[in-house]
Design a protein around this motif. Sequence first.
Motif, PDB file in Angstrom:
ATOM      1  N   LEU A 137       0.808  -1.236  -0.062  1.00 27.39           N
ATOM      2  CA  LEU A 137       0.029   0.004   0.039  1.00 27.39           C
ATOM      3  C   LEU A 137       0.845   1.247   0.004  1.00 27.39           C
ATOM      4  O   LEU A 137       0.649   2.334  -0.756  1.00 27.39           O
ATOM      5  N   ALA A 138       2.022   1.231   0.845  1.00 30.84           N
ATOM      6  CA  ALA A 138       2.620   2.572   0.978  1.00 30.84           C
ATOM      7  C   ALA A 138       4.100   2.200   1.243  1.00 30.84           C
ATOM      8  O   ALA A 138       4.439   2.282   2.492  1.00 30.84           O
ATOM      9  N   PRO A 139       4.987   2.006   0.178  1.00 29.05           N
ATOM     10  CA  PRO A 139       6.460   1.613   0.614  1.00 29.05           C
ATOM     11  C   PRO A 139       6.958   2.696   1.489  1.00 29.05           C
ATOM     12  O   PRO A 139       8.087   2.516   2.085  1.00 29.05           O
ATOM     13  N   ASN A 140       6.975   3.999   1.364  1.00 30.28           N
ATOM     14  CA  ASN A 140       7.261   5.123   1.726  1.00 30.28           C
ATOM     15  C   ASN A 140       7.000   5.082   3.485  1.00 30.28           C
ATOM     16  O   ASN A 140       7.772   5.866   4.310  1.00 30.28           O
ATOM     17  N   PHE A 141       5.814   4.508   3.753  1.00 31.09           N
ATOM     18  CA  PHE A 141       5.414   4.544   5.161  1.00 31.09           C
ATOM     19  C   PHE A 141       4.984   3.077   5.720  1.00 31.09           C
ATOM     20  O   PHE A 141       4.232   3.283   6.611  1.00 31.09           O
ATOM     21  N   ALA A 142       5.889   2.287   4.939  1.00 27.23           N
ATOM     22  CA  ALA A 142       5.576   0.817   5.422  1.00 27.23           C
ATOM     23  C   ALA A 142       5.786   0.683   6.949  1.00 27.23           C
ATOM     24  O   ALA A 142       4.889   0.035   7.645  1.00 27.23           O
ATOM     25  N   GLY A 143       6.719   1.102   7.507  1.00 25.82           N
ATOM     26  CA  GLY A 143       7.034   1.234   9.105  1.00 25.82           C
ATOM     27  C   GLY A 143       6.031   1.770   9.821  1.00 25.82           C
ATOM     28  O   GLY A 143       5.579   1.088  10.639  1.00 25.82           O
ATOM     29  N   VAL A 144       5.468   3.093   9.624  1.00 26.97           N
ATOM     30  CA  VAL A 144       4.551   3.707  10.118  1.00 26.97           C
ATOM     31  C   VAL A 144       3.069   2.993  10.190  1.00 26.97           C
ATOM     32  O   VAL A 144       2.447   2.731  11.140  1.00 26.97           O
ATOM     33  N   LEU A 145       2.723   2.090   8.897  1.00 23.93           N
ATOM     34  CA  LEU A 145       1.677   1.556   8.804  1.00 23.93           C
ATOM     35  C   LEU A 145       1.764   0.144   9.700  1.00 23.93           C
ATOM     36  O   LEU A 145       0.640  -0.171  10.383  1.00 23.93           O
ATOM     37  N   MET A 146       2.830  -0.619   9.819  1.00 22.00           N
ATOM     38  CA  MET A 146       3.111  -1.710  10.695  1.00 22.00           C
ATOM     39  C   MET A 146       2.707  -1.147  12.116  1.00 22.00           C
ATOM     40  O   MET A 146       2.183  -1.885  12.922  1.00 22.00           O
ATOM     41  N   GLY A 147       3.487   0.134  12.581  1.00 24.85           N
ATOM     42  CA  GLY A 147       3.330   0.502  13.801  1.00 24.85           C
ATOM     43  C   GLY A 147       2.097   0.435  14.241  1.00 24.85           C
ATOM     44  O   GLY A 147       1.632   0.257  15.245  1.00 24.85           O
TER      45      GLY A 147
ATOM     46  N   ASP B  15       3.136   0.353 -11.272  1.00 26.44           N
ATOM     47  CA  ASP B  15       4.253  -0.642 -11.261  1.00 26.44           C
ATOM     48  C   ASP B  15       3.689  -1.816 -12.111  1.00 26.44           C
ATOM     49  O   ASP B  15       3.156  -2.516 -11.842  1.00 26.44           O
ATOM     50  N   GLU B  16       4.256  -1.839 -13.412  1.00 27.52           N
ATOM     51  CA  GLU B  16       3.838  -2.841 -14.155  1.00 27.52           C
ATOM     52  C   GLU B  16       4.155  -4.243 -13.863  1.00 27.52           C
ATOM     53  O   GLU B  16       3.907  -5.290 -14.303  1.00 27.52           O
ATOM     54  N   ARG B  17       5.665  -4.444 -13.203  1.00 30.62           N
ATOM     55  CA  ARG B  17       6.350  -5.427 -12.963  1.00 30.62           C
ATOM     56  C   ARG B  17       5.459  -6.074 -11.830  1.00 30.62           C
ATOM     57  O   ARG B  17       5.835  -7.455 -11.772  1.00 30.62           O
ATOM     58  N   VAL B  18       4.742  -5.813 -10.892  1.00 31.53           N
ATOM     59  CA  VAL B  18       4.119  -6.656 -10.077  1.00 31.53           C
ATOM     60  C   VAL B  18       2.604  -6.994 -10.352  1.00 31.53           C
ATOM     61  O   VAL B  18       1.897  -7.492  -9.408  1.00 31.53           O
TER      62      VAL B  18
ATOM     63  N   GLN C  79      -6.876  -4.634  -0.449  1.00 36.53           N
ATOM     64  CA  GLN C  79      -6.116  -4.365  -1.645  1.00 36.53           C
ATOM     65  C   GLN C  79      -4.508  -4.417  -1.708  1.00 36.53           C
ATOM     66  O   GLN C  79      -4.154  -4.820  -0.546  1.00 36.53           O
ATOM     67  N   ALA C  80      -4.146  -4.540  -2.736  1.00 40.66           N
ATOM     68  CA  ALA C  80      -2.440  -4.443  -2.865  1.00 40.66           C
ATOM     69  C   ALA C  80      -1.999  -3.507  -3.890  1.00 40.66           C
ATOM     70  O   ALA C  80      -0.638  -3.551  -4.239  1.00 40.66           O
ATOM     71  N   LYS C  81      -2.546  -2.433  -4.066  1.00 42.97           N
ATOM     72  CA  LYS C  81      -2.092  -1.296  -5.008  1.00 42.97           C
ATOM     73  C   LYS C  81      -1.516  -0.337  -4.363  1.00 42.97           C
ATOM     74  O   LYS C  81      -2.053   0.096  -3.082  1.00 42.97           O
ATOM     75  N   ILE C  82      -0.473   0.627  -4.920  1.00 44.68           N
ATOM     76  CA  ILE C  82       0.109   1.624  -4.101  1.00 44.68           C
ATOM     77  C   ILE C  82      -1.053   2.731  -3.792  1.00 44.68           C
ATOM     78  O   ILE C  82      -1.751   3.006  -4.913  1.00 44.68           O
ATOM     79  N   GLN C  83      -1.085   3.249  -2.576  1.00 39.04           N
ATOM     80  CA  GLN C  83      -2.015   4.307  -2.578  1.00 39.04           C
ATOM     81  C   GLN C  83      -1.241   5.623  -2.692  1.00 39.04           C
ATOM     82  O   GLN C  83      -0.216   5.930  -2.756  1.00 39.04           O
ATOM     83  N   VAL C  84      -2.253   6.833  -3.156  1.00 38.18           N
ATOM     84  CA  VAL C  84      -1.801   8.023  -3.810  1.00 38.18           C
ATOM     85  C   VAL C  84      -1.033   8.721  -2.839  1.00 38.18           C
ATOM     86  O   VAL C  84       0.037   9.289  -3.024  1.00 38.18           O
ATOM     87  N   TRP C  85      -1.450   8.403  -1.305  1.00 42.23           N
ATOM     88  CA  TRP C  85      -0.637   9.255  -0.342  1.00 42.23           C
ATOM     89  C   TRP C  85       0.663   8.601  -0.062  1.00 42.23           C
ATOM     90  O   TRP C  85       1.346   9.241   0.918  1.00 42.23           O
ATOM     91  N   ASN C  86       0.978   7.705  -0.969  1.00 44.13           N
ATOM     92  CA  ASN C  86       2.770   7.165  -0.528  1.00 44.13           C
ATOM     93  C   ASN C  86       3.293   8.245  -1.105  1.00 44.13           C
ATOM     94  O   ASN C  86       4.662   7.994  -0.414  1.00 44.13           O
ATOM     95  N   TYR C  87       2.991   9.095  -1.909  1.00 46.40           N
ATOM     96  CA  TYR C  87       4.079   9.679  -2.666  1.00 46.40           C
ATOM     97  C   TYR C  87       4.071  11.292  -2.380  1.00 46.40           C
ATOM     98  O   TYR C  87       2.989  11.745  -1.734  1.00 46.40           O
ATOM     99  N   PRO C  88       5.209  11.841  -2.252  1.00 47.00           N
ATOM    100  CA  PRO C  88       5.457  13.246  -1.662  1.00 47.00           C
ATOM    101  C   PRO C  88       4.761  14.120  -2.686  1.00 47.00           C
ATOM    102  O   PRO C  88       4.145  13.696  -3.639  1.00 47.00           O
ATOM    103  N   LYS C  89       4.360  15.177  -2.312  1.00 47.59           N
ATOM    104  CA  LYS C  89       3.410  16.250  -3.306  1.00 47.59           C
ATOM    105  C   LYS C  89       4.371  16.547  -4.663  1.00 47.59           C
ATOM    106  O   LYS C  89       3.637  16.823  -5.524  1.00 47.59           O
ATOM    107  N   THR C  90       5.488  16.256  -4.528  1.00 48.47           N
ATOM    108  CA  THR C  90       6.280  16.660  -5.720  1.00 48.47           C
ATOM    109  C   THR C  90       6.332  15.581  -6.701  1.00 48.47           C
ATOM    110  O   THR C  90       6.844  15.899  -7.990  1.00 48.47           O
ATOM    111  N   ARG C  91       5.902  14.351  -6.278  1.00 44.74           N
ATOM    112  CA  ARG C  91       5.825  13.322  -7.335  1.00 44.74           C
ATOM    113  C   ARG C  91       4.486  12.737  -7.684  1.00 44.74           C
ATOM    114  O   ARG C  91       3.582  13.007  -6.788  1.00 44.74           O
TER     115      ARG C  91
END
Length: 471
Positions: free
Chosen positions: A386-396, A466-469, A449-461
């Motif tokens: 869901l959110a690679p950038n915040f994976a640790g936060v979600l787990m916590g 990800d076609e590979r998964v 779900q297993a798709k990356i959420q929009v809030w995973n990304y910084p506002k600048t991105r």
Amino acid sequence: MENKRKVDSKNKAPFFGARHVQCILIFLGTAAAFTQRVNLSVAIVAMMDKNSTNPNFEEYQWSEQTKSYLLSAFFWGYFVTQIPGSQLAHKFGGKITLLLSIVLSGLLALLTPLSVRLGDWQLLFALRLCQGLLQGSTFASVHTLLSKWIPAEERSSLGTFCYSGMAFGTVLMMFVSGWIASSTFGWPGIFYFAGILSVIWGFIWYFVGANTPSECKAMTEAERLYIETAIATTAKPETENEQVTMKTPWLKILSSVPFWMILLTQSTYAWGYWTLMTQIPSYMKSILGQDIQSNALMSAAPYLADLLLTFVFCFLSGFLIKRGYISVVVSRKLFNTIGFWVPIVPLILLGYMGTDRSELALILLIIAVGVNSAGNLGFLINHIDLAPNFAGVLMGMANSAANIMSLLAPLTVGFIVTDAKNVLQWRIVFYIASGMYFVGNLLFILFGQAKIQVWNYPKTRLPQRDERVGI
């Protein structure tokens, strides 16, 4: 051109490289952490029965209710530091937070026998609570590290391998506990073993562990390029320091239905898992009539099956995804269903066992606990999906809620099982655990779900698919 770069870097990546070394160390770290959690579950049987340990060590006449307090003490502290621990891992990186959580709690494990002699169960309760406080950042740290080290197509296999250290630590602790308790070390040796193992691991991790591939000097440039290219579309920041300064989108996380499904699924899993983890030794002794040595071996057998089946499920999941037979989201729900719903029948049947059916009871436990490992390929790594950038936060956050269940489970057993030899009371315990598994997986199937959420990304991105998964 970009796709060619991905393929080329993937082909040049070593079959066994630095990312695998990091995963092995994380595996051993989670194993060390779990030896500390499990040690009291097996040691308390010997502590309360002088005939099952070295007779030179004191026996404690604690009630079943007091025992339930002690078995839940760890989770009182563990619950408190889940979210703060995840924030520390997000800010400073997973290496230092993982190191401190395991080593410092390991030092407290070494002090456990002394605490019991000085302050009886009250001081032991306080020490276990402190261990929980220290280990609150453990899995958030692991998730943070995995999000930096493991490409999406290897997440099911390598990510789940890291968490299989939980089963390995459990098996190791239960295998050696019977022998240690009967040796000259007595039951205190069970705590010394867990503490020494954790300190040794910490020494190795300090010198070899790394927060990110860019911090790891012992790896090839080809592997570094492979990892960074693979993760770039999901988590790589625009600048070197953007990741650690990125603000956590709390409101978006709390309003995310897929995240709430992980939280609820993880909570129901925690109830069933920790009911069995903390109570199997007592169940073996009271209902199946096993002594400390046979108890330890029989208690370890289900977790050995858990460990072995984890590797089987990892291979099967990786094979199905890489061949394109199923997508990531189907894989998550399929294996979560296997891990949650298959154990329901064996658990219910356990409530009808007795001393004359100890072999059948062991088989049922092996099925229930072993197959339960498939859930590790479902909800447990879904935070990173869901959110690679915040994976640790979600787990916590999810683990914080889950550990309310981990705390309540042994307390509930203590409330229900007033007579440890009454199989009818144990039957209620197993019915509750089965119900938790059923509801948790049903919610995950319907809304996960297993798709990356929009809030995973910084506002600048902007988010990229990800076609590979296959999502």
